[in-house]
Design an enzyme around this catalytic site. Structure first.
Site, PDB file in Angstrom:
ATOM      1  N   CYS A   2      20.810   7.585 -11.088  1.00 39.76           N
ATOM      2  CA  CYS A   2      20.746   6.981 -12.402  1.00 39.76           C
ATOM      3  C   CYS A   2      19.922   5.784 -12.409  1.00 39.76           C
ATOM      4  O   CYS A   2      19.482   5.321 -11.270  1.00 39.76           O
ATOM      5  CB  CYS A   2      22.222   6.405 -12.767  1.00 39.76           C
ATOM      6  SG  CYS A   2      23.319   7.678 -12.932  1.00 39.76           S
ATOM      7  N   ARG A  27      14.736   8.466 -13.449  1.00 39.78           N
ATOM      8  CA  ARG A  27      15.906   8.527 -12.800  1.00 39.78           C
ATOM      9  C   ARG A  27      16.930   9.299 -13.305  1.00 39.78           C
ATOM     10  O   ARG A  27      18.271   9.322 -12.770  1.00 39.78           O
ATOM     11  CB  ARG A  27      16.384   7.029 -12.273  1.00 39.78           C
ATOM     12  CG  ARG A  27      15.351   6.464 -11.540  1.00 39.78           C
ATOM     13  CD  ARG A  27      15.673   5.252 -11.207  1.00 39.78           C
ATOM     14  NE  ARG A  27      16.912   5.232 -10.212  1.00 39.78           N
ATOM     15  CZ  ARG A  27      16.783   5.072  -9.018  1.00 39.78           C
ATOM     16  NH1 ARG A  27      15.832   5.299  -8.387  1.00 39.78           N
ATOM     17  NH2 ARG A  27      18.019   5.294  -8.381  1.00 39.78           N
ATOM     18  N   TRP A  74      22.152   9.900 -15.119  1.00 41.81           N
ATOM     19  CA  TRP A  74      21.884  11.604 -14.457  1.00 41.81           C
ATOM     20  C   TRP A  74      23.279  11.946 -14.039  1.00 41.81           C
ATOM     21  O   TRP A  74      23.846  11.363 -12.941  1.00 41.81           O
ATOM     22  CB  TRP A  74      21.185  11.366 -13.428  1.00 41.81           C
ATOM     23  CG  TRP A  74      20.753  12.716 -12.868  1.00 41.81           C
ATOM     24  CD1 TRP A  74      21.521  13.254 -11.629  1.00 41.81           C
ATOM     25  CD2 TRP A  74      19.917  13.737 -13.554  1.00 41.81           C
ATOM     26  NE1 TRP A  74      20.961  14.462 -11.502  1.00 41.81           N
ATOM     27  CE2 TRP A  74      20.157  14.868 -12.376  1.00 41.81           C
ATOM     28  CE3 TRP A  74      19.306  13.633 -14.513  1.00 41.81           C
ATOM     29  CZ2 TRP A  74      19.196  16.085 -12.438  1.00 41.81           C
ATOM     30  CZ3 TRP A  74      18.194  15.081 -14.480  1.00 41.81           C
ATOM     31  CH2 TRP A  74      18.506  16.206 -13.721  1.00 41.81           C
ATOM     32  N   ASN A  98      25.193   3.296 -10.335  1.00 35.54           N
ATOM     33  CA  ASN A  98      24.262   4.590  -9.690  1.00 35.54           C
ATOM     34  C   ASN A  98      24.989   5.037  -8.500  1.00 35.54           C
ATOM     35  O   ASN A  98      25.059   4.144  -7.498  1.00 35.54           O
ATOM     36  CB  ASN A  98      22.762   4.147  -9.753  1.00 35.54           C
ATOM     37  CG  ASN A  98      22.046   4.931  -8.980  1.00 35.54           C
ATOM     38  OD1 ASN A  98      22.179   6.058  -9.081  1.00 35.54           O
ATOM     39  ND2 ASN A  98      21.147   4.566  -8.120  1.00 35.54           N
ATOM     40  N   GLY A  99      25.283   6.117  -8.525  1.00 37.51           N
ATOM     41  CA  GLY A  99      26.073   6.608  -7.226  1.00 37.51           C
ATOM     42  C   GLY A  99      27.167   7.344  -7.447  1.00 37.51           C
ATOM     43  O   GLY A  99      27.699   7.777  -8.265  1.00 37.51           O
ATOM     44  N   GLU A 480       9.246  30.532   0.903  1.00 36.96           N
ATOM     45  CA  GLU A 480       9.076  29.359   0.129  1.00 36.96           C
ATOM     46  C   GLU A 480       7.977  28.696   0.428  1.00 36.96           C
ATOM     47  O   GLU A 480       7.106  28.222  -0.467  1.00 36.96           O
ATOM     48  CB  GLU A 480      10.181  28.646   0.391  1.00 36.96           C
ATOM     49  CG  GLU A 480      10.264  27.270  -0.219  1.00 36.96           C
ATOM     50  CD  GLU A 480      10.285  27.207  -1.659  1.00 36.96           C
ATOM     51  OE1 GLU A 480      10.173  28.089  -2.209  1.00 36.96           O
ATOM     52  OE2 GLU A 480      10.081  25.935  -2.219  1.00 36.96           O
ATOM     53  N   LYS A 484       4.917  27.518  -2.216  1.00 36.08           N
ATOM     54  CA  LYS A 484       4.424  25.985  -2.495  1.00 36.08           C
ATOM     55  C   LYS A 484       3.166  25.849  -2.439  1.00 36.08           C
ATOM     56  O   LYS A 484       2.626  25.177  -3.162  1.00 36.08           O
ATOM     57  CB  LYS A 484       5.141  25.245  -1.521  1.00 36.08           C
ATOM     58  CG  LYS A 484       6.481  24.370  -1.394  1.00 36.08           C
ATOM     59  CD  LYS A 484       7.052  23.534  -2.498  1.00 36.08           C
ATOM     60  CE  LYS A 484       7.256  24.686  -3.806  1.00 36.08           C
ATOM     61  NZ  LYS A 484       8.687  24.773  -3.926  1.00 36.08           N
ATOM     62  N   GLU A 487       1.544  27.621  -5.567  1.00 31.72           N
ATOM     63  CA  GLU A 487       1.627  26.746  -6.888  1.00 31.72           C
ATOM     64  C   GLU A 487       0.835  25.672  -7.178  1.00 31.72           C
ATOM     65  O   GLU A 487       0.378  25.394  -8.196  1.00 31.72           O
ATOM     66  CB  GLU A 487       3.032  26.878  -7.272  1.00 31.72           C
ATOM     67  CG  GLU A 487       3.961  25.653  -6.778  1.00 31.72           C
ATOM     68  CD  GLU A 487       5.375  25.554  -7.336  1.00 31.72           C
ATOM     69  OE1 GLU A 487       6.337  25.304  -6.487  1.00 31.72           O
ATOM     70  OE2 GLU A 487       5.311  25.720  -8.378  1.00 31.72           O
ATOM     71  N   HIS A 503       2.964  47.332   9.115  1.00 33.14           N
ATOM     72  CA  HIS A 503       3.190  48.364   8.408  1.00 33.14           C
ATOM     73  C   HIS A 503       2.030  48.313   7.438  1.00 33.14           C
ATOM     74  O   HIS A 503       2.339  48.978   6.170  1.00 33.14           O
ATOM     75  CB  HIS A 503       4.472  48.546   8.013  1.00 33.14           C
ATOM     76  CG  HIS A 503       5.396  48.775   9.133  1.00 33.14           C
ATOM     77  ND1 HIS A 503       5.505  50.054   9.611  1.00 33.14           N
ATOM     78  CD2 HIS A 503       6.482  47.945   9.573  1.00 33.14           C
ATOM     79  CE1 HIS A 503       6.624  49.930  10.656  1.00 33.14           C
ATOM     80  NE2 HIS A 503       7.076  48.600  10.705  1.00 33.14           N
ATOM     81  N   LYS A 602       7.750  22.740 -15.581  1.00 33.32           N
ATOM     82  CA  LYS A 602       9.053  22.471 -14.873  1.00 33.32           C
ATOM     83  C   LYS A 602      10.154  23.131 -15.100  1.00 33.32           C
ATOM     84  O   LYS A 602      10.992  23.546 -14.002  1.00 33.32           O
ATOM     85  CB  LYS A 602       9.406  20.799 -14.905  1.00 33.32           C
ATOM     86  CG  LYS A 602      10.674  20.569 -13.972  1.00 33.32           C
ATOM     87  CD  LYS A 602      10.390  20.473 -12.567  1.00 33.32           C
ATOM     88  CE  LYS A 602      11.295  20.091 -11.598  1.00 33.32           C
ATOM     89  NZ  LYS A 602      11.303  20.637 -10.302  1.00 33.32           N
TER      90      LYS A 602
HETATM   91  O1  M6R Z   1      15.256  25.301 -12.597  1.00 29.49           O
HETATM   92  P1  M6R Z   1      15.355  26.480 -11.890  1.00 29.49           P
HETATM   93  O2  M6R Z   1      15.754  26.215 -10.488  1.00 29.49           O
HETATM   94  O3  M6R Z   1      15.920  27.679 -12.431  1.00 29.49           O
HETATM   95  O4  M6R Z   1      13.760  27.090 -11.518  1.00 29.49           O
HETATM   96  C1  M6R Z   1      13.399  28.136 -11.252  1.00 29.49           C
HETATM   97  C2  M6R Z   1      11.961  28.348 -11.014  1.00 29.49           C
HETATM   98  O5  M6R Z   1      11.360  28.354 -12.134  1.00 29.49           O
HETATM   99  C3  M6R Z   1      11.444  26.990 -10.070  1.00 29.49           C
HETATM  100  O6  M6R Z   1      12.193  27.343  -8.873  1.00 29.49           O
HETATM  101  C4  M6R Z   1       9.880  27.299  -9.582  1.00 29.49           C
HETATM  102  O7  M6R Z   1       9.674  28.329  -9.037  1.00 29.49           O
HETATM  103  C5  M6R Z   1       9.399  26.063  -9.139  1.00 29.49           C
HETATM  104  N1  M6R Z   1       8.397  25.590  -9.780  1.00 29.49           N
HETATM  105  C6  M6R Z   1       8.968  26.246  -7.697  1.00 29.49           C
HETATM  106  O8  M6R Z   1       8.546  25.142  -7.054  1.00 29.49           O
END
Ligand code: M6R
Length: 607
Positions: A2, A27, A74, A98-99, A480, A484, A487, A503, A602
């Site tokens: 927060c 935050r 938050w 905050n915490g 993952e 990363k 993207e 394969h 996001k």
């Molecule tokens: O908010 P969510 O975890 O449900 O979002 C899922 C995906 O959209 C999210 O993880 C996306 O793949 C990220 N941008 C990856 O870094």
């Protein structure tokens, strides 16, 4: 996470409080509030939603007082609501926090027995009442008494109607800075909030108590021993300050992972007897015995956390698990019934496909559990039960600290179920908990290799394709790592289970093709090394990630990144760190917009 602010001086406190909070909205932003000492009385203005709502509510009716504290929230304990918004008031006292106060339930019971009345669901309101309870005319002394009994992590600021010339603040494991002005002083969770007012600051350390007046700041410890603080001049610009001095939110969030891990363990791991508890679930052996299948449903990075979760749950809790991409699950008529548990994982708690999958699982009669980072989100509200990750707000589109806390939540959950169902013994559970307790330190250690990874990445940034390989849990993390990189750097990247390469995909491995291989799983280590040799034989350029003390990888790979030694179950929480940094530095070298990659958002709230 927060944001807190405080002001004491000759100007209207509310002006600074509202402006300071606007700089701290990164935050937390589910509710906001201010408390100002107006004509000797606390005036409280707070409401759910973003700061804009509070501003609208205040309208032209701003409090006049020159002492005040404020908060942008938050949520951790209690959903976002007007009543749960901070500041919290008890009698003559107002508090922002905050915490997490770990022992708030026990303290609340004691206070209830003494006749205190609570109006919110928060842990913070307990602190306000505790202060009222301890107060015998000496504000500083009462704060010290409070600090002697609360447990957990906090930065706190207190105001008292009897002492209109002081704000007291303190911290443990959460940030707090003091800004020094002329005839006025400032308190904030972070530098961006004060940078428009002053550049003379000092950072509070754990256990320090600051008494802030218009003319000075006096710092002492809980025993009254004075502490002298070194003032420093902030020379960051406002944008850099918001990112805590980092160039990007993504890098800041990668570096926040040790804290995110600690916060997600808080209240769930008992370090003394090395056990795991989920007070929010409180499942029984009988309830667990009814579950014969688990579905994990999620999107993107959260889906990758689900794949790691499958390994954990099947190996530790011995329950069959299916992992689904949410957009597939919702349309594939899954064989879900009342004896199955559907776990949805979502950082935002708002992802449209994941929410729809949750609704589908409920419609089919499954029990549902959400693992999410956002208290009060749609997914949190609609699932039968919720396990929160406490990563704090994640701003960068690329998920990093949320992912690591999702892995942690899945591992803790698997150990918890494993003990309930007796599929793992006490000794193994304790051993895993002891490894978990080391984890924040080990992640921090891994982060120290940043420079090394930056140097190694420069070369790969020029490539068109990168392959990520691993087996078992290493494969799950490879997925993952590839996402990363794709993207944020727009480099084509694919992850393969190392044994699957021959394969088909091996045809693409030729001289100079970059391959990142993760080799931490001892039960299939030799097989992974054979795969490494296979790609090396085709003259691929290999970067390996393995445990410190592994002397063999260096014989086959072109470069090796070492992570601290831990149990194989915890390896994903360490190997992902260099992969995140790898993606970050590759994107940087290619001049990409790291925090806002093209075409992505996001939170994906459309199908
Ligand atoms: O908010 P969510 O975890 O449900 O979002 C899922 C995906 O959209 C999210 O993880 C996306 O793949 C990220 N941008 C990856 O870094």
């Amino acid at each position: 996470m927060c944001g807190i602010v405080g002001y004491i001086g000759m100007h209207k406190a509310a002006d600074f409080l509202v402006d300071g909070l606007s700089k701290l909205e990164y935050r937390g932003y589910d509710s906001a509030g201010i408390a100002v000492l107006d004509k000797g009385k606390i005036r409280l203005d707070k409401c759910v939603g973003r700061l804009e709502n509070l501003k609208r509510k205040l309208g032209g009716n701003m409090p006049e007082g020159t002492v005040g504290i404020g908060h942008t929230r938050w949520a951790t304990h209690g959903r976002p609501s007007d009543l749960n918004a901070h500041p919290h008031v008890a009698g003559k006292f107002a508090v922002v926090h905050n915490g997490i106060i770990e022992n708030y339930l026990k303290l609340k019971e004691e206070l209830l027995a003494k006749g205190h009345k609570f109006i919110s669901e928060t842990d913070t309101e307990v602190v306000a009442h505790l202060l009222e309870d301890k107060y015998e005319g000496d504000f500083e002394e009462a704060v010290k008494q409070v600090l002697r009994v609360i447990r957990g992590s906090y930065s706190l600021a207190f105001m008292c109607e009897d002492e209109p010339d002081m704000i007291i603040c303190t911290k443990k494991d959460n940030p707090l800075v003091i800004g020094l002005g002329e005839g006025e002083n400032f308190i904030a969770s972070d530098i961006p909030a004060i940078i428009n007012e002053t550049r003379r600051t000092f950072i509070m350390s754990d256990g320090e108590i600051a008494t802030v007046t218009p003319d000075g700041v006096w710092v002492q410890d809980v025993n009254g021993v004075p502490i002298s603080k070194k003032v420093f001049i902030v020379n960051w610009n406002a944008e850099a300050a918001e990112k805590g001095g980092y160039d990007h939110f993504m890098l800041k969030e990668i570096n926040e992972q040790p804290k995110a891990i600690r916060d997600t363990m808080t209240g769930r791991i008992n370090a003394e007897d090395q056990t795991i508890h989920f007070p929010e679930l409180n499942w029984t052996e009988e309830e667990m015995a009814e579950i014969n299948k688990i579905f994990i449903v999620a999107c993107g990075t959260a889906y990758h956390a689900g794949i790691v979760g499958k390994y954990y749950l099947e190996q530790l809790a011995r329950i069959p698990v299916e992992v689904d991409i949410a957009s597939e699950f919702r349309y594939r008529s899954p064989l879900v019934d009342g004896n199955s548990l559907t776990i949805v994982i979502s950082q935002s708690g708002e992802t449209s496909d994941t929410l729809a999958a949750l609704r589908e699982a409920k419609r089919l009669g499954a029990r549902t559990l959400a693992v999410t980072n956002v208290v009060g989100s749609s997914i949190a509200r609609e699932a039968d039960q919720v396990v929160y990750t406490y990563a704090g707000p994640e701003i960068a589109v690329a998920s990093t600290k949320a992912y690591i806390t999702q892995l942690l939540a899945m591992l803790m959950l698997s150990i918890y179920i494993g003990r309930l169902s007796d599929t793992i013994d006490k000794k193994l559970a304790r051993y895993l908990v002891s490894c978990l307790l080391e984890l924040p330190k080990q992640v921090a250690q891994t982060l120290e290799n940043t420079k090394l990874i930056e140097a190694q990445t420069a070369h790969y940034a020029q490539c068109n394709d990168v392959f990520f390989l691993g087996r078992s849990l290493d494969y799950a993390v490879a997925l993952e790592g590839a996402l990363k990189l794709k993207e944020i750097s727009y480099i084509h990247a694919e992850a393969y289970a190392a044994g699957e390469l021959k394969h088909g995909t091996l045809a693409l491995i030729v001289e100079g093709v970059p391959v990142i291989i993760i080799a931490t799983q001892e039960d299939i280590y030799d097989k992974t090394v054979s795969n490494l040799q296979e790609v090396k034989a085709r003259e691929a350029e290999v970067l390996a990630i393995g445990f410190e003390g592994d002397t063999s990888l260096v014989n086959y790979a072109d470069q090796v990144i070492y992570i601290p030694k831990t149990d194989r179950y915890l390896a994903p929480l360490l190997t992902v760190v260099p992969l995140q940094l790898f993606a970050y530095y590759a994107a940087l070298a290619r001049g990409c917009d790291v925090d806002k990659p093209r075409n992505l958002a996001k939170s994906v709230t459309v199908e």
